[in-house]
Design a protein around this motif. Sequence first.
Motif, PDB file in Angstrom:
ATOM      1  N   ALA A 195     -25.281  -8.011   0.974  1.00 36.60           N
ATOM      2  CA  ALA A 195     -24.797  -9.371   0.729  1.00 36.60           C
ATOM      3  C   ALA A 195     -25.944 -10.294   0.321  1.00 36.60           C
ATOM      4  CB  ALA A 195     -24.098  -9.908   1.973  1.00 36.60           C
ATOM      5  N   LEU A 196     -27.097 -10.139   0.963  1.00 34.60           N
ATOM      6  CA  LEU A 196     -28.252 -10.970   0.605  1.00 34.60           C
ATOM      7  C   LEU A 196     -28.697 -10.700  -0.833  1.00 34.60           C
ATOM      8  CD1 LEU A 196     -30.372 -10.771   3.886  1.00 34.60           C
ATOM      9  CD2 LEU A 196     -29.008 -12.695   3.066  1.00 34.60           C
ATOM     10  N   MET A 197     -28.701  -9.437  -1.219  1.00 28.26           N
ATOM     11  CA  MET A 197     -29.122  -9.090  -2.576  1.00 28.26           C
ATOM     12  C   MET A 197     -28.099  -9.558  -3.609  1.00 28.26           C
ATOM     13  SD  MET A 197     -30.697  -5.286  -1.874  1.00 28.26           S
ATOM     14  CE  MET A 197     -31.303  -5.043  -3.545  1.00 28.26           C
ATOM     15  N   ARG A 198     -26.827  -9.555  -3.231  1.00 28.18           N
ATOM     16  CA  ARG A 198     -25.761  -9.932  -4.159  1.00 28.18           C
ATOM     17  C   ARG A 198     -25.560 -11.448  -4.223  1.00 28.18           C
ATOM     18  NH1 ARG A 198     -22.014  -7.442  -1.690  1.00 28.18           N
ATOM     19  NH2 ARG A 198     -21.234  -9.278  -0.556  1.00 28.18           N
ATOM     20  N   ASP A 199     -25.504 -12.101  -3.047  1.00 29.28           N
ATOM     21  CA  ASP A 199     -25.110 -13.508  -2.985  1.00 29.28           C
ATOM     22  C   ASP A 199     -26.206 -14.436  -2.463  1.00 29.28           C
ATOM     23  OD1 ASP A 199     -22.515 -12.683  -3.748  1.00 29.28           O
ATOM     24  OD2 ASP A 199     -22.014 -12.271  -1.649  1.00 29.28           O
ATOM     25  N   GLY A 200     -27.264 -13.887  -1.890  1.00 31.20           N
ATOM     26  CA  GLY A 200     -28.317 -14.708  -1.325  1.00 31.20           C
ATOM     27  C   GLY A 200     -28.005 -15.241   0.056  1.00 31.20           C
ATOM     28  N   ARG A 201     -26.839 -14.915   0.594  1.00 28.51           N
ATOM     29  CA  ARG A 201     -26.442 -15.391   1.926  1.00 28.51           C
ATOM     30  C   ARG A 201     -25.372 -14.468   2.481  1.00 28.51           C
ATOM     31  NH1 ARG A 201     -21.508 -18.792   1.628  1.00 28.51           N
ATOM     32  NH2 ARG A 201     -22.099 -19.698   3.626  1.00 28.51           N
ATOM     33  N   VAL A 202     -25.111 -14.621   3.768  1.00 32.08           N
ATOM     34  CA  VAL A 202     -24.063 -13.855   4.432  1.00 32.08           C
ATOM     35  C   VAL A 202     -23.130 -14.838   5.126  1.00 32.08           C
ATOM     36  CG1 VAL A 202     -23.524 -12.091   6.164  1.00 32.08           C
ATOM     37  CG2 VAL A 202     -25.634 -11.923   4.824  1.00 32.08           C
ATOM     38  N   ARG A 203     -21.855 -14.797   4.774  1.00 35.49           N
ATOM     39  CA  ARG A 203     -20.866 -15.616   5.488  1.00 35.49           C
ATOM     40  C   ARG A 203     -20.484 -14.878   6.759  1.00 35.49           C
ATOM     41  NH1 ARG A 203     -15.727 -17.051   2.991  1.00 35.49           N
ATOM     42  NH2 ARG A 203     -15.756 -18.803   4.470  1.00 35.49           N
ATOM     43  N   ARG A 204     -20.667 -15.566   7.886  1.00 32.88           N
ATOM     44  CA  ARG A 204     -20.442 -14.937   9.180  1.00 32.88           C
ATOM     45  C   ARG A 204     -19.394 -15.707   9.970  1.00 32.88           C
ATOM     46  NH1 ARG A 204     -25.077 -11.590   9.997  1.00 32.88           N
ATOM     47  NH2 ARG A 204     -23.891 -10.749  11.744  1.00 32.88           N
ATOM     48  N   ALA A 205     -18.608 -14.976  10.727  1.00 34.30           N
ATOM     49  CA  ALA A 205     -17.713 -15.588  11.700  1.00 34.30           C
ATOM     50  C   ALA A 205     -18.465 -15.743  13.023  1.00 34.30           C
ATOM     51  CB  ALA A 205     -16.463 -14.736  11.879  1.00 34.30           C
ATOM     52  N   TYR A 206     -18.034 -16.706  13.817  1.00 36.17           N
ATOM     53  CA  TYR A 206     -18.757 -17.054  15.042  1.00 36.17           C
ATOM     54  C   TYR A 206     -17.775 -17.246  16.191  1.00 36.17           C
ATOM     55  CZ  TYR A 206     -21.428 -20.053  18.268  1.00 36.17           C
ATOM     56  OH  TYR A 206     -22.025 -20.597  19.367  1.00 36.17           O
ATOM     57  N   LEU A 207     -18.061 -16.568  17.322  1.00 37.93           N
ATOM     58  CA  LEU A 207     -17.253 -16.716  18.525  1.00 37.93           C
ATOM     59  C   LEU A 207     -17.953 -17.521  19.608  1.00 37.93           C
ATOM     60  CD1 LEU A 207     -15.610 -13.205  19.106  1.00 37.93           C
ATOM     61  CD2 LEU A 207     -14.448 -15.354  18.579  1.00 37.93           C
ATOM     62  N   GLY A 208     -19.272 -17.312  19.770  1.00 36.25           N
ATOM     63  CA  GLY A 208     -20.013 -18.017  20.817  1.00 36.25           C
ATOM     64  C   GLY A 208     -20.116 -17.240  22.108  1.00 36.25           C
ATOM     65  N   LEU A 209     -20.277 -15.916  22.005  1.00 38.24           N
ATOM     66  CA  LEU A 209     -20.435 -15.062  23.175  1.00 38.24           C
ATOM     67  C   LEU A 209     -21.810 -14.419  23.177  1.00 38.24           C
ATOM     68  CD1 LEU A 209     -17.100 -13.009  23.287  1.00 38.24           C
ATOM     69  CD2 LEU A 209     -17.763 -14.859  24.825  1.00 38.24           C
ATOM     70  N   VAL A 210     -22.414 -14.319  24.344  1.00 32.10           N
ATOM     71  CA  VAL A 210     -23.569 -13.451  24.553  1.00 32.10           C
ATOM     72  C   VAL A 210     -23.088 -12.305  25.440  1.00 32.10           C
ATOM     73  CG1 VAL A 210     -25.907 -13.245  25.465  1.00 32.10           C
ATOM     74  CG2 VAL A 210     -25.172 -15.393  24.393  1.00 32.10           C
ATOM     75  N   THR A 211     -23.291 -11.071  24.981  1.00 32.49           N
ATOM     76  CA  THR A 211     -22.763  -9.920  25.703  1.00 32.49           C
ATOM     77  C   THR A 211     -23.817  -8.840  25.884  1.00 32.49           C
ATOM     78  OG1 THR A 211     -22.023  -8.802  23.675  1.00 32.49           O
ATOM     79  CG2 THR A 211     -20.460 -10.317  24.739  1.00 32.49           C
ATOM     80  N   THR A 212     -23.581  -7.970  26.854  1.00 25.41           N
ATOM     81  CA  THR A 212     -24.399  -6.775  27.048  1.00 25.41           C
ATOM     82  C   THR A 212     -23.464  -5.599  27.321  1.00 25.41           C
ATOM     83  OG1 THR A 212     -24.628  -7.243  29.413  1.00 25.41           O
ATOM     84  CG2 THR A 212     -26.395  -8.012  27.959  1.00 25.41           C
ATOM     85  N   PRO A 213     -23.801  -4.397  26.813  1.00 31.77           N
ATOM     86  CA  PRO A 213     -22.961  -3.229  27.094  1.00 31.77           C
ATOM     87  C   PRO A 213     -22.914  -2.951  28.592  1.00 31.77           C
ATOM     88  CG  PRO A 213     -24.523  -2.782  25.317  1.00 31.77           C
ATOM     89  CD  PRO A 213     -24.937  -4.078  25.936  1.00 31.77           C
ATOM     90  N   ALA A 214     -21.762  -2.500  29.061  1.00 34.50           N
ATOM     91  CA  ALA A 214     -21.601  -2.217  30.488  1.00 34.50           C
ATOM     92  C   ALA A 214     -20.669  -1.029  30.675  1.00 34.50           C
ATOM     93  CB  ALA A 214     -21.039  -3.436  31.223  1.00 34.50           C
ATOM     94  N   PRO A 215     -21.027  -0.073  31.545  1.00 30.85           N
ATOM     95  CA  PRO A 215     -20.123   1.046  31.834  1.00 30.85           C
ATOM     96  C   PRO A 215     -18.949   0.565  32.668  1.00 30.85           C
ATOM     97  CG  PRO A 215     -22.044   1.133  33.259  1.00 30.85           C
ATOM     98  CD  PRO A 215     -22.290   0.011  32.290  1.00 30.85           C
ATOM     99  N   LEU A 216     -17.820   1.213  32.487  1.00 29.96           N
ATOM    100  CA  LEU A 216     -16.637   0.878  33.274  1.00 29.96           C
ATOM    101  C   LEU A 216     -16.524   1.819  34.476  1.00 29.96           C
ATOM    102  CD1 LEU A 216     -14.060   0.356  30.393  1.00 29.96           C
ATOM    103  CD2 LEU A 216     -15.132  -1.417  31.786  1.00 29.96           C
ATOM    104  N   PRO A 217     -16.032   1.328  35.612  1.00 29.25           N
ATOM    105  CA  PRO A 217     -15.819   2.195  36.773  1.00 29.25           C
ATOM    106  C   PRO A 217     -14.831   3.312  36.426  1.00 29.25           C
ATOM    107  CG  PRO A 217     -15.618  -0.122  37.362  1.00 29.25           C
ATOM    108  CD  PRO A 217     -15.671  -0.066  35.876  1.00 29.25           C
ATOM    109  N   PRO A 218     -14.953   4.464  37.085  1.00 29.03           N
ATOM    110  CA  PRO A 218     -14.083   5.606  36.761  1.00 29.03           C
ATOM    111  C   PRO A 218     -12.596   5.272  36.761  1.00 29.03           C
ATOM    112  CG  PRO A 218     -15.842   6.281  38.238  1.00 29.03           C
ATOM    113  CD  PRO A 218     -15.947   4.803  38.116  1.00 29.03           C
ATOM    114  N   GLN A 219     -12.138   4.484  37.740  1.00 21.92           N
ATOM    115  CA  GLN A 219     -10.714   4.169  37.814  1.00 21.92           C
ATOM    116  C   GLN A 219     -10.263   3.319  36.636  1.00 21.92           C
ATOM    117  OE1 GLN A 219     -13.034   3.258  39.910  1.00 21.92           O
ATOM    118  NE2 GLN A 219     -12.810   1.143  40.669  1.00 21.92           N
ATOM    119  N   VAL A 220     -11.168   2.451  36.150  1.00 25.17           N
ATOM    120  CA  VAL A 220     -10.833   1.615  34.998  1.00 25.17           C
ATOM    121  C   VAL A 220     -10.856   2.458  33.717  1.00 25.17           C
ATOM    122  CG1 VAL A 220     -11.521  -0.393  33.629  1.00 25.17           C
ATOM    123  CG2 VAL A 220     -11.722  -0.447  36.122  1.00 25.17           C
TER     124      VAL A 220
END
Length: 304
Positions: A195-220
């Motif tokens: 996108a940068l090479m084609r348009d010089g910019r990237v249009r991005r969507a934004y939610l406003g979350l900071v996240t980290t990967p997390a394992p789920l408990p076996p029952q979940v």
Amino acid sequence: MALDAYSQIVSSVAAALTPKVASVRAGRGSGSAVLFTDDGFLLTNAHVVNGTSTGTVAFADGTSAGFTLVGADPLSDLAVIRANGPTPEPAELGDSDGLVVGQLVVAVGNPLGLAGSVTAGVVSALGRSLPARSGSAVRLIEDVIQTDAALNPGNSGGALADASAKVVGINTAVAGVGLGLAVPINSTTRGIVAALMRDGRVRRAYLGLVTTPAPLPPQVRERVGQSSALRVSEVVSGSPAAKAGLRVGDLVLTAARRPVSDAQALQRLMFADAIGRPLPITVLRNGALVDVITEPVELGPLTV
């Protein structure tokens, strides 16, 4: 004296990549850049070019040239520049999706202005999120690689390579002693670069979350049919995520009705076609499944 196996790998990567990593001068800033095409395109950090449109690149063989800025994307801290003169053979871009924690990686760049410096270490962690702040605005660099290969100012924009000298990351930050961070080279990054090479910019969507990967408990895991999710560590005030009612501690299971097990899975949804459209998200909260509808907005410019 014969080199041991470890030294042989590091020295071979250094020999292969040092000629292809340039020193960058851009206004009052400096850093590194990785040549990745035969016709002079280089990949670096957005914060290295720091809003300037021209500068110079210098290679290990002594050749130098002016460059022009093709485009920059502060959210990924990536920028593409193009050298206005002859360049060496390009580096080969790899795929960070194949990395594992503990794997050998080699950093090549120009720390503190010392051209052609090489350090080695391991992949310390994968899937990190790196918040980027500008005033009260918060943006996220997702799926960052953490390494203990020594990085210093000037390494920014340089190569993080695997044992076969393929570039799997672009070094971006030093978070502390023995804690360096690199933007991954994967399908998402390749889309950003295109996108940068084609348009010089990237249009991005934004939610406003900071996240980290997390394992789920076996029952979940049995209940939802997946082994990991994204734990919400921050919700930006006033953001689409906040308006939808997402909370710190939520475990994001699906977005757009697709399983979300790592930061990249969510990031792949955050491009132009998601802007202004309803995005259903399912989270696990206090043992219960909660469905919310978010509506991503277009990500505004970030000062770097």
